[in-house]
Design an enzyme around this catalytic site. Sequence first.
Site: not given
Ligand SMILES: [Zn+2]
Length: 860
Positions: A267-270, A300-301, A304, A323
């Site tokens: 996943a990505m924390e945009n 997790h995201e 962030h 991270e």
């Molecule tokens: Zn991360």
Amino acid sequence: MPGTNLTREEARTRAALLHVESYDIELDLGSAPEGGTFRSTTVVRFSATTPGAATFIDLVAPSVSEIVLNGESLDLANFADSRIALPAVRAENELRVVADCAYTNTGEGLHRFVDPVDGETYLYTQFEVPDARRVFAAFEQPDLKAAFRFTVTAPAGWVVVSNSPTPEPAGEGATRTWAFEPTPRMSTYVTALVAGPYVGVFDEYANGDQRVPLGVYCRPSLREFLDAEAIFDVTRQGFDYFQEKFDFAYPFAKYDQLFVPEFNAGAMENAGAVTLRDQYVFRSKVTDASYEMRAATILHELAHMWFGDLVTMEWWNDLWLNESFATFAEAVCQAEAPGSKWPHSWTTFANQMKTWAYRQDQLPSTHPIMAEINDLEDVQVNFDGITYAKGASVLKQLVAYVGQDAFFQGVQAYFKRHAWGNTTLPDLLGALEEASGRDLKTWSKAWLETAGINVLRPELRINTDGEIESFTVLQEAPALPAGARGEAVLRPHRIAIGLYELADGSLVRTDRIELDVDGPRTEVPELVGRHRPAVLLLNDDDLSYAKVRLDEDSMAVVTDHLGDFTDSLPRALCWASAWDMTRDGELATRDYLALALSGLQRESDIGVVQSVQRQVKLALEMYADPAWREEGLQRWAAAAEEQLRAAAPGSDHQLAWARTLAGAARTDAQLGLLAGLLDGSEVIEGLAVDTELRWSLLARLVATGRADDKAVDEELVRDNTSSGQEHAASCRAARPTAEAKAEAWASVVESDKLTNYVQEAVIGGFQQPDQRELIAAYREKYFAAVKGVWESRSHEISQQIIVGLYPAYQVEQATLDATDAWLASADPAPALRRQVVESRAGVERALRAQAADRAAGERH
Ligand SMILES: [Zn+2]
């Protein structure tokens, strides 16, 4: 020539010169259904401390048609080498860049995907580390934050999501235009755009007067499988927990989570627009371990949003902190949040994160947690087990050291002080020192600036009455592989020692001692004079980061009773220790198999069961003496069938064993069972032979020559989705013929037509341990091709090939020799060298482990 690289020095110079106010970005995505390129117009407003200085802005694009700096057109020749040179800036500047940027099929930049189910086009961006510049002209470094205003033209009827809430689109005809509000100040790498006929489900997070709109999106072809309520539940628990622990309200206007196709990472924390791989929308039955992992990713995201997006690392050398914090946060939230379904998250942490960290930390490429990141190429290969897993393990140790309350007080001060800004490690350590009153410089030096894993071993003397006469914890310096960076040191460890007794067939903890281990020998007087318990477990509760060994008597009890620990965490620690010993050649593969066969029968934690299943398979394929390997594989396959038949109908264990058998079946009878399950002539009560399981069964039948191309075609008719196409490509590459291997190889190495996911599937199908002889000839081809691959493909794509096609199953000296010859002659770039050296280490380790297994076979 920088190519697409950017050095830390260049970034420092540019950050000292510039302050970026805002970006206005107009993207015309009307071309998306056809693909090719799209028009990107960027207006950047920024100031400079030294008028007249030269600098540059980053852009990766096929062509640029306009560069206007402060009203003056610049020669288009200023665009070269993925940069636009800006010869002389003023105190206040406005730069306008018009470019044609390219859609990608590699999961980097603006990824374009066509769903075979509906023929529609789906787009999403992925910008970490340096790929915003593939969509708009950008000062691509995390410490040049700005406000971003996106204006997007796209086909009417599409859904367009970005960091700011989605506005009503305007216009008529075939396209519409969405004019988003500017974002708060953020880094380029957390901006995002997702566009296409996605479908959404909406809810909100409410807390007092606070209202945060929540959205969850996926493609329509996955909508029937989207369990949005479960996702919202975890998300709300995360909001409650993090807002309280961080003492800082969620900083963005809304929170969307978008499940997108062919996503490279988890996943990505945009900011406010998190993207997740859409395998997390489960279209077939999965075990609870998959739900747990998805929940961990969601948390997790979310963590962030504060740590990473609100407060951001200055440069990528602090990626580990970003991270590690999010990884620690996901586990502590799952362990503590009221209503959490996975309060045993530290077992999973021990089982997965620690195992990953220990493996990575023994590679020749291992490095201190605080890595030197001199340029973008360094960081792109540094999303590794040190950055995520060792860093998080060490943060867990830090929390044990300063106390959790002080830890969160420090974090709260850090967020308040640095909101919307950029920081370095000392900013966080300073806040933690203030909150805890402890000096963290020594701690930081020992844990963050050195590499490797200490080994902790018990040394004990027992008298004739069975009492402990002396007990010492021995600490060994890390055995750093040749060429590894950093010195091997002893460290201070805060650990617990667990005392376990057998009672009514269970292993129960009867006492626990907590102590500081420092130096090579630490006496434990508290244990002297006590009766020797059945098991003495060092690093109980998994507070520290160390390889742990059991004394001989404890090991004997654990070998017979591993499954009898009443608590899942000590079981996970013993499993990890046994696995570690197998990798190190201290436990023969055949003995590890025996331990697994007895222990797995009673292991209730499904995540641990699945990890051990994977490890056994790996051990048999790589670490077993080749002369004994077939016997081990047969035993394992027989056990899998037995466990499958014995498992409770419909249980997670049943599914996990079915998948294991699908990978392990060898005899005619076992392969016949797979075929029968696939065609329905065999039924195992409670086992749903659904889409994903069908493909697993078929893959094995194809790889063993029991099913052909036609069977793959037929399966693809049943499941003509993107996942189905990936499975079909993998099956075809797995066929046991020279032609199939040549075809697969050519499609990956000699062509760039495959998408990131299909390529990964083909590589997975190509590499079959049972087909060692068939693929042996590709060792030479690999070394002939690998440098060209590195130089011509994108980062993600080349990494898949370099690591995935390395001749890992050719466990023999000749593979090491071929690798060494290539390393000596090819003069590879550091990041390429690192990937090949890591792969070589796997073969070297396997050779050692095979020798240990052979010796055990001779002893038995
Ligand atoms: Zn991360």
